[in-house]
Design a protein around this motif. Structure first.
Motif, PDB file in Angstrom:
ATOM      1  N   MET A  41     -28.927 -72.252  63.943  1.00 36.21           N
ATOM      2  CA  MET A  41     -29.737 -71.665  62.869  1.00 36.21           C
ATOM      3  C   MET A  41     -30.767 -70.691  63.433  1.00 36.21           C
ATOM      4  O   MET A  41     -30.960 -69.587  62.930  1.00 36.21           O
ATOM      5  N   LEU A  42     -31.462 -71.139  64.494  1.00 40.74           N
ATOM      6  CA  LEU A  42     -32.455 -70.271  65.124  1.00 40.74           C
ATOM      7  C   LEU A  42     -31.817 -69.017  65.681  1.00 40.74           C
ATOM      8  O   LEU A  42     -32.405 -67.935  65.646  1.00 40.74           O
ATOM      9  N   SER A  43     -30.574 -69.175  66.200  1.00 40.91           N
ATOM     10  CA  SER A  43     -29.857 -68.019  66.736  1.00 40.91           C
ATOM     11  C   SER A  43     -29.542 -67.016  65.637  1.00 40.91           C
ATOM     12  O   SER A  43     -29.655 -65.806  65.823  1.00 40.91           O
ATOM     13  N   ALA A  44     -29.149 -67.530  64.466  1.00 33.46           N
ATOM     14  CA  ALA A  44     -28.827 -66.645  63.337  1.00 33.46           C
ATOM     15  C   ALA A  44     -30.062 -65.891  62.885  1.00 33.46           C
ATOM     16  O   ALA A  44     -30.011 -64.696  62.577  1.00 33.46           O
ATOM     17  N   ILE A  45     -31.218 -66.595  62.846  1.00 28.00           N
ATOM     18  CA  ILE A  45     -32.468 -65.953  62.458  1.00 28.00           C
ATOM     19  C   ILE A  45     -32.834 -64.853  63.448  1.00 28.00           C
ATOM     20  O   ILE A  45     -33.258 -63.757  63.069  1.00 28.00           O
ATOM     21  N   LYS A  46     -32.608 -65.150  64.727  1.00 27.19           N
ATOM     22  CA  LYS A  46     -32.916 -64.158  65.757  1.00 27.19           C
ATOM     23  C   LYS A  46     -32.029 -62.935  65.623  1.00 27.19           C
ATOM     24  O   LYS A  46     -32.467 -61.805  65.787  1.00 27.19           O
ATOM     25  N   ASN A  47     -30.735 -63.162  65.297  1.00 25.55           N
ATOM     26  CA  ASN A  47     -29.809 -62.043  65.133  1.00 25.55           C
ATOM     27  C   ASN A  47     -30.220 -61.132  63.983  1.00 25.55           C
ATOM     28  O   ASN A  47     -29.973 -59.931  64.005  1.00 25.55           O
ATOM     29  N   LEU A  48     -30.822 -61.717  62.953  1.00 23.63           N
ATOM     30  CA  LEU A  48     -31.259 -60.924  61.810  1.00 23.63           C
ATOM     31  C   LEU A  48     -32.587 -60.225  62.084  1.00 23.63           C
ATOM     32  O   LEU A  48     -33.057 -59.433  61.277  1.00 23.63           O
ATOM     33  N   GLY A  49     -33.181 -60.492  63.221  1.00 27.09           N
ATOM     34  CA  GLY A  49     -34.414 -59.807  63.600  1.00 27.09           C
ATOM     35  C   GLY A  49     -35.670 -60.403  63.005  1.00 27.09           C
ATOM     36  O   GLY A  49     -36.682 -59.734  62.844  1.00 27.09           O
ATOM     37  N   ILE A  50     -35.647 -61.677  62.640  1.00 31.25           N
ATOM     38  CA  ILE A  50     -36.781 -62.309  61.997  1.00 31.25           C
ATOM     39  C   ILE A  50     -37.669 -62.988  63.036  1.00 31.25           C
ATOM     40  O   ILE A  50     -37.221 -63.822  63.811  1.00 31.25           O
ATOM     41  N   ASN A  51     -38.932 -62.655  63.041  1.00 28.78           N
ATOM     42  CA  ASN A  51     -39.912 -63.271  63.927  1.00 28.78           C
ATOM     43  C   ASN A  51     -40.815 -64.171  63.076  1.00 28.78           C
ATOM     44  O   ASN A  51     -41.684 -63.692  62.347  1.00 28.78           O
ATOM     45  N   THR A  52     -40.588 -65.478  63.167  1.00 32.92           N
ATOM     46  CA  THR A  52     -41.304 -66.416  62.295  1.00 32.92           C
ATOM     47  C   THR A  52     -42.797 -66.487  62.606  1.00 32.92           C
ATOM     48  O   THR A  52     -43.582 -66.909  61.752  1.00 32.92           O
ATOM     49  N   LYS A  53     -43.231 -66.077  63.785  1.00 30.30           N
ATOM     50  CA  LYS A  53     -44.632 -66.153  64.153  1.00 30.30           C
ATOM     51  C   LYS A  53     -45.500 -65.175  63.371  1.00 30.30           C
ATOM     52  O   LYS A  53     -46.704 -65.370  63.229  1.00 30.30           O
ATOM     53  N   GLN A  54     -44.867 -64.088  62.847  1.00 34.23           N
ATOM     54  CA  GLN A  54     -45.670 -63.050  62.216  1.00 34.23           C
ATOM     55  C   GLN A  54     -46.195 -63.453  60.832  1.00 34.23           C
ATOM     56  O   GLN A  54     -47.113 -62.835  60.298  1.00 34.23           O
ATOM     57  N   TYR A  55     -45.636 -64.522  60.245  1.00 31.97           N
ATOM     58  CA  TYR A  55     -46.043 -64.900  58.889  1.00 31.97           C
ATOM     59  C   TYR A  55     -47.504 -65.333  58.818  1.00 31.97           C
ATOM     60  O   TYR A  55     -48.115 -65.286  57.749  1.00 31.97           O
ATOM     61  N   GLY A  56     -48.067 -65.778  59.925  1.00 25.79           N
ATOM     62  CA  GLY A  56     -49.465 -66.174  59.931  1.00 25.79           C
ATOM     63  C   GLY A  56     -50.409 -65.023  60.246  1.00 25.79           C
ATOM     64  O   GLY A  56     -51.620 -65.207  60.263  1.00 25.79           O
ATOM     65  N   ASP A  57     -49.859 -63.853  60.482  1.00 27.68           N
ATOM     66  CA  ASP A  57     -50.647 -62.677  60.830  1.00 27.68           C
ATOM     67  C   ASP A  57     -51.205 -62.039  59.557  1.00 27.68           C
ATOM     68  O   ASP A  57     -50.468 -61.750  58.614  1.00 27.68           O
ATOM     69  N   THR A  58     -52.525 -61.813  59.532  1.00 26.58           N
ATOM     70  CA  THR A  58     -53.159 -61.176  58.373  1.00 26.58           C
ATOM     71  C   THR A  58     -52.548 -59.810  58.104  1.00 26.58           C
ATOM     72  O   THR A  58     -52.407 -59.388  56.946  1.00 26.58           O
ATOM     73  N   ARG A  59     -52.170 -59.104  59.168  1.00 26.52           N
ATOM     74  CA  ARG A  59     -51.574 -57.773  58.999  1.00 26.52           C
ATOM     75  C   ARG A  59     -50.238 -57.855  58.272  1.00 26.52           C
ATOM     76  O   ARG A  59     -49.837 -56.908  57.601  1.00 26.52           O
ATOM     77  N   TRP A  60     -49.555 -59.007  58.398  1.00 26.63           N
ATOM     78  CA  TRP A  60     -48.290 -59.186  57.679  1.00 26.63           C
ATOM     79  C   TRP A  60     -48.564 -59.341  56.184  1.00 26.63           C
ATOM     80  O   TRP A  60     -47.945 -58.681  55.361  1.00 26.63           O
ATOM     81  N   TRP A  61     -49.492 -60.211  55.843  1.00 25.20           N
ATOM     82  CA  TRP A  61     -49.797 -60.467  54.433  1.00 25.20           C
ATOM     83  C   TRP A  61     -50.370 -59.238  53.744  1.00 25.20           C
ATOM     84  O   TRP A  61     -49.983 -58.905  52.617  1.00 25.20           O
ATOM     85  N   ARG A  64     -55.866 -44.891  57.253  1.00 23.11           N
ATOM     86  CA  ARG A  64     -57.128 -45.621  57.405  1.00 23.11           C
ATOM     87  C   ARG A  64     -56.924 -47.133  57.459  1.00 23.11           C
ATOM     88  O   ARG A  64     -57.796 -47.871  57.956  1.00 23.11           O
ATOM     89  N   ILE A  65     -55.807 -47.596  56.906  1.00 22.26           N
ATOM     90  CA  ILE A  65     -55.572 -49.046  56.861  1.00 22.26           C
ATOM     91  C   ILE A  65     -54.311 -49.447  57.623  1.00 22.26           C
ATOM     92  O   ILE A  65     -53.880 -50.598  57.545  1.00 22.26           O
ATOM     93  N   ALA A  66     -53.723 -48.526  58.351  1.00 21.16           N
ATOM     94  CA  ALA A  66     -52.453 -48.793  59.043  1.00 21.16           C
ATOM     95  C   ALA A  66     -52.562 -49.948  60.021  1.00 21.16           C
ATOM     96  O   ALA A  66     -51.666 -50.794  60.109  1.00 21.16           O
ATOM     97  N   THR A  67     -53.661 -50.009  60.760  1.00 22.85           N
ATOM     98  CA  THR A  67     -53.804 -51.070  61.770  1.00 22.85           C
ATOM     99  C   THR A  67     -53.983 -52.447  61.135  1.00 22.85           C
ATOM    100  O   THR A  67     -53.767 -53.463  61.792  1.00 22.85           O
ATOM    101  N   GLN A  68     -54.377 -52.498  59.860  1.00 27.45           N
ATOM    102  CA  GLN A  68     -54.549 -53.776  59.173  1.00 27.45           C
ATOM    103  C   GLN A  68     -53.296 -54.210  58.407  1.00 27.45           C
ATOM    104  O   GLN A  68     -53.209 -55.357  57.956  1.00 27.45           O
ATOM    105  N   THR A  69     -52.330 -53.299  58.251  1.00 28.58           N
ATOM    106  CA  THR A  69     -51.155 -53.587  57.413  1.00 28.58           C
ATOM    107  C   THR A  69     -49.816 -53.313  58.088  1.00 28.58           C
ATOM    108  O   THR A  69     -48.767 -53.537  57.492  1.00 28.58           O
ATOM    109  N   ASP A  70     -49.831 -52.848  59.332  1.00 26.38           N
ATOM    110  CA  ASP A  70     -48.608 -52.355  59.966  1.00 26.38           C
ATOM    111  C   ASP A  70     -47.501 -53.406  60.098  1.00 26.38           C
ATOM    112  O   ASP A  70     -46.319 -53.098  59.911  1.00 26.38           O
TER     113      ASP A  70
END
Length: 356
Positions: free
Chosen positions: A1-21, A68-74
């Motif tokens: 499952m983790l391998s499939a997620i990796k193949n799709l290019g999903i980085n689960t760590k980014q969900y906690g990043d304010t810039r992601w939200w 002006r907001i790129a670094t907060q939302t990239d």
């Protein structure tokens, strides 16, 4: 499952990043505005979908306040431009059934194959040899013209890892000439000598966007529209094998380049675009009719939202200066492909019809 997620290019760590939200919130708001604008009568009469409006709105914001907001939302914006795009391509398969494909028969299948290959090969040859365009721009314009417009351009982008401004240029050419086809074809119908069924196959095999196909077919008759949409859906289904073949071609080119530099017989692995394979799986599930129609309609609606979000994100990452620097050559290439689709497509449709 983790391998499939990796193949799709999903980085689960980014969900906690304010810039992601924050980035996801930004593209969601702009996508919502795009959908709302697409509901306006003037936009509907011009057949401007939320995808088209989304990329325009994204470019406007991207070249004004976004810096002006790129670094907060990239992080969120780039996630929408890549992962949500792939998810949108997968769910696009729920618009198609294998029964629809069978409905146009071998004539429709052969016509679509010839038009797809002919248009894309012509794009590559003209783009590289005549207009001296870079390979990415050439492939993107060729994909958009030969398959299904903006959706094909967006699906091709992660396979060839194209730059954002090149994707925007390709989408712009699709909008311009697809819209021109949408208005020109119904006017030409009385002079073509085609039946409504034959006209539907011609429309479905040569016009860029699905919405444009619907408009051009409906302008003649409901029968023509039905045939045109089915033919177009068959053409859309060819997106998956096209992406796999393109990935194989790109891998072979990279392997050849490596071998030339190192003088070693190194082999480069083929990067299979799994989202293209899942696109076919989604079509197969839809063909089984195991999902209620209400649920399928909801999936198609959600898919349109995902693709609109991806287009907004692409627009945010597009710089007008880069588009301006591309010049008129991409437009000229798209014009040549438009003429081939219209004139050459008419001749090819007539010729294949004679065989059957």
């Amino acid at each position: 499952m983790l391998s499939a997620i990796k193949n799709l290019g999903i980085n689960t760590k980014q969900y906690g990043d304010t810039r992601w939200w924050l980035g996801m919130l930004l593209v969601a708001v702009l996508a919502g505005a795009s959908v709302a604008l697409s509901k306006l009568p003037v936009m509907q009469s011009a057949q401007f979908s939320s995808l088209t409006i989304g990329i325009v709105l994204g470019i406007i914001v991207g070249n004004s306040v976004f810096s002006r907001i790129a670094t907060q939302t990239d992080v969120g914006v780039d996630y929408a431009k890549s992962i949500l795009l792939k998810a949108g391509v997968v769910l696009f398969g729920f618009r198609i059934t294998f029964a629809q494909v069978a409905g146009v028969g071998w004539e429709g299948l052969l016509t679509d194959v010839v038009m797809l290959l002919g248009t894309f090969i012509l794009a590559v040859q003209l783009g590289k040899r005549v207009f001296k365009l870079d390979e990415q721009t050439t492939i993107l314009i060729g994909a958009g013209s030969s398959i299904c417009g903006a959706a094909a351009v967006m699906a091709t982008e992660p396979v060839i890892k194209a730059q954002a401004h090149k994707v925007s240029v390709a989408v712009a050419t699709v909008v311009v000439f697809g819209t021109l086809s949408m208005f020109a074809y119904p006017i030409m119908f009385d002079y073509m000598g085609l039946s409504e069924h034959a006209y539907g196959i011609f429309v479905g095999s040569t016009i860029h966007e699905v919405a444009q196909v619907v408009a051009a077919g409906t302008a003649v008759s409901a029968n023509a529209a039905d045939t045109a949409v089915i033919e177009k859906m068959l053409r859309v289904m060819m997106l998956a094998p096209f992406l796999v073949a393109l990935s194989f071609w790109q891998s072979k080119k990279r392997a050849k380049a490596v071998n030339t530099i190192s003088n070693e017989d190194n082999k480069s692995g083929i990067s299979i675009p799994w989202f293209a394979v899942l696109f076919i799986v989604a079509s197969g599930v839809h063909s089984l009719s195991i999902i209620p129609q209400v649920a399928t309609s909801a999936v198609v609606w959600f898919d349109n939202i995902l693709l609109t979000i991806a287009m907004v994100a692409l627009g945010l990452r597009t710089h007008v200066g880069a588009i301006r620097q591309a010049g008129i050559k991409p437009l000229l290439l798209a014009l040549c492909l438009f003429l081939f689709l219209t004139l050459g497509g008419y001749a090819i449709n007539i010729g294949i019809a004679e065989l059957f």
